[in-house]
Design an enzyme around this catalytic site. Structure first.
Site, mmCIF file in Angstrom:
data_model
loop_
_atom_site.group_PDB
_atom_site.id
_atom_site.type_symbol
_atom_site.label_atom_id
_atom_site.label_comp_id
_atom_site.label_asym_id
_atom_site.label_seq_id
_atom_site.Cartn_x
_atom_site.Cartn_y
_atom_site.Cartn_z
ATOM 1 N N HIS A 1 0.759 -1.094 0.187
ATOM 2 C CA HIS A 1 -0.052 0.002 0.067
ATOM 3 C C HIS A 1 0.874 1.273 -0.293
ATOM 4 O O HIS A 1 1.280 1.664 0.974
ATOM 5 C CB HIS A 1 -0.880 0.144 1.098
ATOM 6 C CG HIS A 1 -1.912 0.968 1.494
ATOM 7 N ND1 HIS A 1 -3.089 0.874 1.786
ATOM 8 C CD2 HIS A 1 -1.926 2.168 0.783
ATOM 9 C CE1 HIS A 1 -3.728 2.068 1.748
ATOM 10 N NE2 HIS A 1 -3.179 2.884 1.114
ATOM 11 N N HIS B 1 1.634 4.749 -2.614
ATOM 12 C CA HIS B 1 1.113 5.607 -3.497
ATOM 13 C C HIS B 1 2.523 6.327 -4.016
ATOM 14 O O HIS B 1 3.251 7.087 -3.254
ATOM 15 C CB HIS B 1 -0.013 6.890 -3.194
ATOM 16 C CG HIS B 1 -1.129 6.284 -2.618
ATOM 17 N ND1 HIS B 1 -2.037 5.804 -3.446
ATOM 18 C CD2 HIS B 1 -1.444 5.784 -1.386
ATOM 19 C CE1 HIS B 1 -3.127 5.357 -2.681
ATOM 20 N NE2 HIS B 1 -2.622 5.183 -1.489
ATOM 21 N N HIS C 1 -9.429 0.861 -1.757
ATOM 22 C CA HIS C 1 -9.460 1.470 -0.445
ATOM 23 C C HIS C 1 -10.669 1.168 0.016
ATOM 24 O O HIS C 1 -11.658 1.574 -0.682
ATOM 25 C CB HIS C 1 -8.873 3.037 -0.672
ATOM 26 C CG HIS C 1 -7.599 3.268 -0.753
ATOM 27 N ND1 HIS C 1 -6.626 2.707 -1.730
ATOM 28 C CD2 HIS C 1 -6.769 4.124 0.034
ATOM 29 C CE1 HIS C 1 -5.514 3.084 -1.435
ATOM 30 N NE2 HIS C 1 -5.546 3.915 -0.566
ATOM 31 N N GLU D 1 -11.579 2.979 5.465
ATOM 32 C CA GLU D 1 -10.530 4.021 6.107
ATOM 33 C C GLU D 1 -11.377 5.067 6.814
ATOM 34 O O GLU D 1 -11.418 5.177 8.035
ATOM 35 C CB GLU D 1 -9.559 4.424 5.238
ATOM 36 C CG GLU D 1 -8.608 5.617 5.970
ATOM 37 C CD GLU D 1 -7.765 6.315 4.792
ATOM 38 O OE1 GLU D 1 -8.192 6.510 3.762
ATOM 39 O OE2 GLU D 1 -6.811 7.009 5.165
ATOM 40 N N ASP E 1 1.847 3.877 2.903
ATOM 41 C CA ASP E 1 0.684 4.971 1.992
ATOM 42 C C ASP E 1 1.301 6.014 1.313
ATOM 43 O O ASP E 1 1.876 5.885 0.366
ATOM 44 C CB ASP E 1 -0.147 5.377 3.476
ATOM 45 C CG ASP E 1 -1.550 5.603 2.866
ATOM 46 O OD1 ASP E 1 -1.863 5.417 1.496
ATOM 47 O OD2 ASP E 1 -2.365 6.133 3.658
ATOM 48 N N ASP E 2 1.298 6.989 2.124
ATOM 49 C CA ASP E 2 2.231 8.090 1.465
ATOM 50 C C ASP E 2 3.234 8.725 2.403
ATOM 51 O O ASP E 2 3.138 9.770 3.023
ATOM 52 C CB ASP E 2 1.155 9.339 1.357
ATOM 53 C CG ASP E 2 0.104 9.085 0.397
ATOM 54 O OD1 ASP E 2 0.288 8.876 -0.724
ATOM 55 O OD2 ASP E 2 -0.979 8.670 1.004
HETATM 56 ZN ZN LIG Z 1 -3.658 4.784 0.410
#
Ligand SMILES: [Zn+2]
Length: 330
Positions: free
Chosen positions: A9, A11, A189, A192, A270-271
């Site tokens: 996961h 990006h 996704h 969340e 994630d980021d």
């Molecule tokens: Zn994400």
């Protein structure tokens, strides 16, 4: 932590560190509304999803050429490798680039320059997953899939990201059906910010094989039971959850309860440029805040390879799993 792991996961646009943002801006003659990297790093201290997304899309302006995307991916892979990532399944958001006049081919081929030689340069195997922005229309997603058709030899699967609430999975039924017909793997996704029902929809209507985040399944015991029974992997992102206020503090993260319930959990970043750390940093953080012991950490690493799309390369998966067992903690 350099425990061998897969990152599922991630990006790629969320790996843009302030230093690289400024370097690419200079290369492309783009003026950023920040004096220097310090001021930009300050801007990275947002506290909700919308302010994060605003900055995230603003900075994409520096990504224009194949070389830019290659440099972005190379920088991520180097950092990931240094933190024990052996395999990375990388999301990208083509719509955010196409809308700025950067064609699909530039994005995919640019990323591929780095991904295609990543085993030699970084010792990391890779897959590429194309995400649709769920706050854009279903028609736009379908056009994006169409634009990707000449590049499908580079793309393993599709995903669904960006602002979740108000954009239920069912909106993207048609594009997921079309992607399935093309032989693409499917993730999304869900759960969340959005309710547990979005997770059920993603499974039943979009046919996803993994749920990204999926945190809010814990509000629905029957759904938890199903996810356990069907061995559906969840790609959790603990530091992201704290930054975007899905959980208040890391010590209250439901990861241990989710593992106790028998869910197939993985830990991801994630980021990472925006959320305070890469994959190994997330492992360190949960070890510290949640007191996970070595067996628990090893289980998370094992899960990451089991949940990966390495089905076409089982020998590799077996090698990676052996590395997990052989790892000695400091
Ligand atoms: Zn994400």
């Amino acid at each position: 932590m350099s425990l061998p792991k897969a990152e599922l996961h991630l990006h790629i646009e969320g790996t843009l560190e302030p230093e690289l943002a400024f370097a690419l801006a200079a290369r492309n003659g783009v003026t950023l509304p920040y004096a220097d990297t310090e001021e930009l790093r300050e801007a990275y201290r947002f506290d909700d999803l919308q302010s994060f997304l605003n900055l995230y899309y603003e900075l994409m302006a520096v990504l224009r050429t194949e070389a830019d995307f290659a440099d972005l991916a190379d920088a991520y892979l180097a950092r990931a490798a240094a933190q024990g990532v052996r395999h990375a399944e990388i999301f990208f958001d083509p719509q955010a680039h196409i809308v700025r006049g950067v064609p699909m081919g530039t994005v995919v081929e640019g990323l591929w320059r780095a991904l295609g030689r990543s085993e030699e340069t970084h010792g990391v195997s890779t897959r590429l997953i194309m995400c649709f922005l769920r706050d854009e229309s279903a028609e736009s997603a379908m056009e994006t899939l169409e634009a990707a058709k000449p590049h499908l030899d580079r793309i393993t699967g599709i995903g669904l990201d960006s602002a979740e609430v108000g954009h239920p999975p069912v909106k993207f039924r048609a594009v997921y059906e079309a992607a399935a017909a093309l032989g693409l793997r499917r993730v999304a996704h869900a759960g969340e910010e959005g309710p547990p029902a979005y997770i059920t929809e993603a499974l039943d209507i979009l046919g996803v094989e993994r749920v990204d985040h999926g945190l809010r399944c814990m509000e629905d015991p029957e759904l938890v039971e199903r996810l356990v029974r069907e061995r559906v992997p969840l790609t959790l992102c603990p530091l992201s959850n704290v930054r975007l206020r899905a959980v208040d503090v890391l010590t209250e993260h439901p990861l241990p309860a989710m593992m106790d319930a028998g869910l197939l959990c993985t830990v991801n970043s994630d980021d990472p440029a925006y959320f305070g750390g890469y994959a190994g940093d997330n492992f360190d953080a949960v070890r510290e805040a949640l007191g996970l012991d070595q067996e628990r950490l090893r289980e998370l690493a094992r899960n990451s390879f089991e949940a990966s799309f390495l089905d076409d390369d089982e020998d590799r998966r077996t090698r990676y799993l052996a590395e997990v067992e052989a790892y000695e903690f400091d």
